[in-house]
Scaffold this motif. Structure first.
Motif, PDB file in Angstrom:
ATOM      1  N   HIS A 141      -7.741   6.170  -0.759  1.00  0.00           N
ATOM      2  CA  HIS A 141      -8.438   6.258   0.522  1.00  0.00           C
ATOM      3  C   HIS A 141      -7.755   7.287   1.419  1.00  0.00           C
ATOM      4  O   HIS A 141      -6.530   7.350   1.470  1.00  0.00           O
ATOM      5  N   ARG A 142      -8.552   8.031   2.155  1.00  0.00           N
ATOM      6  CA  ARG A 142      -8.024   8.983   3.132  1.00  0.00           C
ATOM      7  C   ARG A 142      -7.463   8.200   4.316  1.00  0.00           C
ATOM      8  O   ARG A 142      -8.120   7.333   4.883  1.00  0.00           O
ATOM      9  N   PRO A 153      -3.662  -3.733  11.417  1.00  0.00           N
ATOM     10  CA  PRO A 153      -2.535  -3.963  10.506  1.00  0.00           C
ATOM     11  C   PRO A 153      -2.905  -3.551   9.079  1.00  0.00           C
ATOM     12  O   PRO A 153      -4.029  -3.742   8.638  1.00  0.00           O
ATOM     13  N   GLY A 154      -1.953  -2.930   8.393  1.00  0.00           N
ATOM     14  CA  GLY A 154      -2.190  -2.476   7.024  1.00  0.00           C
ATOM     15  C   GLY A 154      -2.633  -1.034   6.937  1.00  0.00           C
ATOM     16  O   GLY A 154      -2.834  -0.508   5.854  1.00  0.00           O
ATOM     17  N   GLY A 155      -2.760  -0.358   8.088  1.00  0.00           N
ATOM     18  CA  GLY A 155      -3.094   1.059   8.089  1.00  0.00           C
ATOM     19  C   GLY A 155      -4.551   1.333   8.373  1.00  0.00           C
ATOM     20  O   GLY A 155      -5.418   0.505   8.132  1.00  0.00           O
ATOM     21  N   ASP A 156      -4.797   2.514   8.903  1.00  0.00           N
ATOM     22  CA  ASP A 156      -6.153   2.964   9.210  1.00  0.00           C
ATOM     23  C   ASP A 156      -6.571   3.968   8.146  1.00  0.00           C
ATOM     24  O   ASP A 156      -5.972   5.040   8.023  1.00  0.00           O
ATOM     25  N   PHE A 157      -7.580   3.607   7.369  1.00  0.00           N
ATOM     26  CA  PHE A 157      -8.011   4.476   6.292  1.00  0.00           C
ATOM     27  C   PHE A 157      -9.517   4.383   6.130  1.00  0.00           C
ATOM     28  O   PHE A 157     -10.148   3.429   6.572  1.00  0.00           O
ATOM     29  N   ARG A 192       0.849  -1.191   0.000  1.00  0.00           N
ATOM     30  CA  ARG A 192       0.000   0.000   0.000  1.00  0.00           C
ATOM     31  C   ARG A 192       0.883   1.238   0.000  1.00  0.00           C
ATOM     32  O   ARG A 192       1.778   1.369   0.828  1.00  0.00           O
ATOM     33  N   ALA A 193       0.608   2.136  -0.918  1.00  0.00           N
ATOM     34  CA  ALA A 193       1.352   3.393  -1.006  1.00  0.00           C
ATOM     35  C   ALA A 193       0.709   4.419  -0.085  1.00  0.00           C
ATOM     36  O   ALA A 193      -0.512   4.533  -0.018  1.00  0.00           O
ATOM     37  N   LEU A 194       1.544   5.159   0.627  1.00  0.00           N
ATOM     38  CA  LEU A 194       1.087   6.282   1.435  1.00  0.00           C
ATOM     39  C   LEU A 194       1.654   7.556   0.816  1.00  0.00           C
ATOM     40  O   LEU A 194       2.856   7.639   0.562  1.00  0.00           O
ATOM     41  N   LEU A 195       0.789   8.532   0.569  1.00  0.00           N
ATOM     42  CA  LEU A 195       1.207   9.817   0.016  1.00  0.00           C
ATOM     43  C   LEU A 195       0.591  10.921   0.859  1.00  0.00           C
ATOM     44  O   LEU A 195      -0.598  10.851   1.197  1.00  0.00           O
ATOM     45  N   ARG A 196       1.385  11.937   1.192  1.00  0.00           N
ATOM     46  CA  ARG A 196       0.855  13.096   1.910  1.00  0.00           C
ATOM     47  C   ARG A 196       1.255  14.354   1.154  1.00  0.00           C
ATOM     48  O   ARG A 196       2.406  14.492   0.720  1.00  0.00           O
ATOM     49  N   PHE A 197       0.301  15.253   0.998  1.00  0.00           N
ATOM     50  CA  PHE A 197       0.539  16.523   0.328  1.00  0.00           C
ATOM     51  C   PHE A 197       0.243  17.642   1.314  1.00  0.00           C
ATOM     52  O   PHE A 197      -0.823  17.664   1.929  1.00  0.00           O
ATOM     53  N   ASP A 198       1.172  18.575   1.480  1.00  0.00           N
ATOM     54  CA  ASP A 198       0.994  19.680   2.414  1.00  0.00           C
ATOM     55  C   ASP A 198       0.188  20.790   1.742  1.00  0.00           C
ATOM     56  O   ASP A 198       0.725  21.824   1.349  1.00  0.00           O
ATOM     57  N   VAL A 199      -1.100  20.556   1.619  1.00  0.00           N
ATOM     58  CA  VAL A 199      -1.981  21.514   0.952  1.00  0.00           C
ATOM     59  C   VAL A 199      -2.027  22.824   1.737  1.00  0.00           C
ATOM     60  O   VAL A 199      -1.887  23.909   1.160  1.00  0.00           O
ATOM     61  N   ALA A 200      -2.194  22.755   3.053  1.00  0.00           N
ATOM     62  CA  ALA A 200      -2.301  23.967   3.875  1.00  0.00           C
ATOM     63  C   ALA A 200      -1.046  24.829   3.770  1.00  0.00           C
ATOM     64  O   ALA A 200      -1.128  26.056   3.821  1.00  0.00           O
ATOM     65  N   GLY A 201       0.117  24.207   3.609  1.00  0.00           N
ATOM     66  CA  GLY A 201       1.364  24.964   3.515  1.00  0.00           C
ATOM     67  C   GLY A 201       1.598  25.577   2.148  1.00  0.00           C
ATOM     68  O   GLY A 201       2.450  26.439   1.982  1.00  0.00           O
ATOM     69  N   ALA A 202       0.832  25.165   1.131  1.00  0.00           N
ATOM     70  CA  ALA A 202       1.063  25.636  -0.230  1.00  0.00           C
ATOM     71  C   ALA A 202      -0.041  26.522  -0.775  1.00  0.00           C
ATOM     72  O   ALA A 202       0.160  27.239  -1.747  1.00  0.00           O
ATOM     73  N   VAL A 203      -1.206  26.475  -0.168  1.00  0.00           N
ATOM     74  CA  VAL A 203      -2.352  27.234  -0.655  1.00  0.00           C
ATOM     75  C   VAL A 203      -2.512  28.470   0.233  1.00  0.00           C
ATOM     76  O   VAL A 203      -2.523  28.355   1.456  1.00  0.00           O
ATOM     77  N   ALA A 258     -14.495   3.753   2.416  1.00  0.00           N
ATOM     78  CA  ALA A 258     -14.936   4.139   1.073  1.00  0.00           C
ATOM     79  C   ALA A 258     -13.819   4.933   0.387  1.00  0.00           C
ATOM     80  O   ALA A 258     -13.264   5.861   0.980  1.00  0.00           O
ATOM     81  N   PRO A 259     -13.481   4.592  -0.837  1.00  0.00           N
ATOM     82  CA  PRO A 259     -12.442   5.350  -1.536  1.00  0.00           C
ATOM     83  C   PRO A 259     -12.924   6.762  -1.876  1.00  0.00           C
ATOM     84  O   PRO A 259     -14.100   6.977  -2.162  1.00  0.00           O
ATOM     85  N   SER A 260     -11.992   7.709  -1.832  1.00  0.00           N
ATOM     86  CA  SER A 260     -12.278   9.079  -2.269  1.00  0.00           C
ATOM     87  C   SER A 260     -12.327   9.145  -3.785  1.00  0.00           C
ATOM     88  O   SER A 260     -12.991  10.003  -4.359  1.00  0.00           O
ATOM     89  N   ALA A 261     -11.579   8.260  -4.420  1.00  0.00           N
ATOM     90  CA  ALA A 261     -11.543   8.201  -5.886  1.00  0.00           C
ATOM     91  C   ALA A 261     -11.070   6.815  -6.290  1.00  0.00           C
ATOM     92  O   ALA A 261     -10.447   6.101  -5.504  1.00  0.00           O
TER      93      ALA A 261
END
Length: 172
Positions: free
Chosen positions: A106-107, A150-154, A66-77, A157-160
């Protein structure tokens, strides 16, 4: 029976169209500020915090990635801006799949870390020994803090949903 497709290594960025204090729309492109791969492993022993790709899918040994990606939206907008559109650009570097593969986005419900593990074995798909602060199959921050499951808490329902090509770029 056909074996499951191999995990797909991905590279990602997020583009946001925002309305800010200025009258015109602006586009902000964000690379992931944190990324990691959760390698299914009963001991939480593997991670890939600093590798060049993240991995998703199921291995030939039926182990999940499972890939985890985080984007710092608050720091860039800019403060007070309103996001009116967002796109996620992914690039599949390699795949063992014979055809495009579906993936849910998934969030993630907990904060998680990116230590110093750097996976080289199997092109990175096998993971590397976990280091302090890594997210793993069991840990949000190795070796102490853990996911509730195990496997992460998400979010269930998928967001997309995205169809990942066997190789190349896709946008959702």
């Amino acid at each position: 029976m056909t074996p499951p497709p191999l995990p797909l290594p991905l590279v990602a960025s997020l583009a946001l169209t925002v309305l800010g204090a200025l009258p015109a729309q602006q586009t902000v492109v964000l690379p992931a500020d944190l990324d990691n791969t959760l390698y299914e492993d009963a001991g939480g022993s593997f991670s890939n915090a600093l590798g060049e790709s993240v991995f998703v899918g199921v291995t030939a040994q039926n182990l999940r990635r499972r890939a985890l990606l985080r984007f710092d939206v608050a720091g860039a907008v800019p403060s007070g801006a309103r996001i009116v559109a967002a796109t996620l650009d992914l690039h599949v570097v390699a795949s063992g799949a014979a055809q495009p593969a579906p993936a849910g986005l998934h969030r993630v419900l907990q904060t998680w870390g990116e230590g110093t593990s750097y996976a080289l074995s199997g092109g990175g798909g096998m993971g590397a020994p976990s280091t302090a602060g890594d997210a793993t199959w069991l840990h949000t921050f190795y070796p102490g803090a853990t996911w509730a499951r195990p496997g992460g808490d998400f979010a269930a329902a998928p967001s997309a949903l995205v169809s990942l090509p066997t190789i190349g770029a896709t946008t959702t």
